[in-house]
Design an enzyme around this catalytic site. Sequence first.
Site, short mmCIF file in Angstrom:
data_model
loop_
_atom_site.label_atom_id
_atom_site.label_comp_id
_atom_site.label_asym_id
_atom_site.label_seq_id
_atom_site.Cartn_x
_atom_site.Cartn_y
_atom_site.Cartn_z
CB THR A 184 45.05 -13.71 2.69
OG1 THR A 184 45.61 -14.38 3.83
CG2 THR A 184 43.54 -13.89 2.74
CG ASP B 144 41.90 -10.59 12.16
OD1 ASP B 144 42.13 -11.78 11.86
OD2 ASP B 144 42.45 -10.01 13.11
O1 RIB Z 1 45.10 -10.61 13.33
C1 RIB Z 1 45.41 -9.66 14.30
C2 RIB Z 1 44.98 -10.16 15.65
O2 RIB Z 1 45.73 -11.32 15.94
C3 RIB Z 1 45.25 -9.19 16.77
O3 RIB Z 1 44.13 -8.41 17.10
C4 RIB Z 1 45.76 -10.08 17.89
O4 RIB Z 1 45.04 -9.99 19.09
C5 RIB Z 1 45.80 -11.49 17.34
O5 RIB Z 1 44.70 -12.25 17.71
#
Ligand code: RIB
Length: 400
Positions: free
Chosen positions: A319, A348
């Site tokens: 990514t 995410d």
């Molecule tokens: O990718 C972002 C996330 O990374 C956040 O929510 C933080 O808690 C870490 O885990």
Amino acid sequence: MFLEERRNKILAYLTKHERASVDYLATAFAVSKETIRSDLNEFVRLNLVQRCYGGAIIVRRSLQSELIAPRSKNFEVLLKRLEKQTLHQTSKQKGNKMNGKVCILGSFNVDIVAKVARFPKGCESIIAQGSALGPGGKEANQAMAASRGGSQVYFVTKVGTDQFSQFAYDHLSSSDIHAFKLYQSDTEPTGNSIIYVSQQNGENMIAIYPGANQTITDDEVAAIAPELTTSDVLLVQLENNFSVTLNVIKLAHALGKKVILNPAPYPSEILPYLDYLDVITPNETEASLLSGIDIQDFDSTKEAALKIARMGAKRVIITMGSRGVLLYDGHQSQHIPALGVDTTGAGDAFNGAFAAALANGQSMVQAATYASAFASLAVEREGASNMREHQQVIARLSQR
Ligand code: RIB
């Protein structure tokens, strides 16, 4: 009547009537006042009620906590959705035409976000332009994305015994996640992340304290095994203790499931185990660390993807933020452009949506294209866990 049934009934009574006296509950449930006091004290420990003179009052924000089963020192929750929520979910999924199942082991963190004009230098204090506290954790965010992407998500995570455990429970139980197990650690607090988001370019800096996430045990994760056998995909990251995560990866691999690893935060311990993976999804920094290649441009990104594949991972997706993703499917590389800007949680959103699409039988390219559109929508909202609906993703893809 067993303890668990009585406690659920007491909670249901308190939910409806808001308060009750010890005398009344002892008579209604034909047990001693001592027994009722011990039930109420347990609810106080779980932050579900407050004691008042002669009885207890429900804590309003706990009203959605319907099934809580204390077991030894942990509490374990397998969420069975309220009928109303199930109908809501079913009607949402009608349009999705996606029904793969994704098992996710991973982190829940509380995110404390400061919007800053620029990152502070060492020993410098600056005034933030805004601040927010919200749910996060790479895998909790990915679980939100995978469920919004239309897959049936089964999620296992661990929090502390602090006030954030209830926060985690409320967040997960009000999400589209199909089912989850939430364990509690007596020794470590709920994980947390301190996040700076620069208003100059949307980039972020994150310091994660994984806390309870790193205390998850093989026994607790064993609970995932029956779900894994009926899943299409296992999605994991590396904010939990490495040995337990590795055991789940091995189990899923042995069961013939597709294993997706988001190698964040990057540990070199993963290197000997890349051949257990079907897809690895590093960002550019993680891909450089994995491959030893300094990524500067598309050519070096391709070179890194090829090297990581040769090290054992069958397929590689790197990514690259606002420049999209580079996909290597084991034969050739392909660039999939981004549809928006990169910021906290974009990776995410991409990982969760990618897992959902893959679980639903889409090809690598289709799944990565869907996930790019999903991530581009997710970053238009603040908060790393704030994911969009499947139909909005389809609309975004059709504008392309
Ligand atoms: O990718 C972002 C996330 O990374 C956040 O929510 C933080 O808690 C870490 O885990």
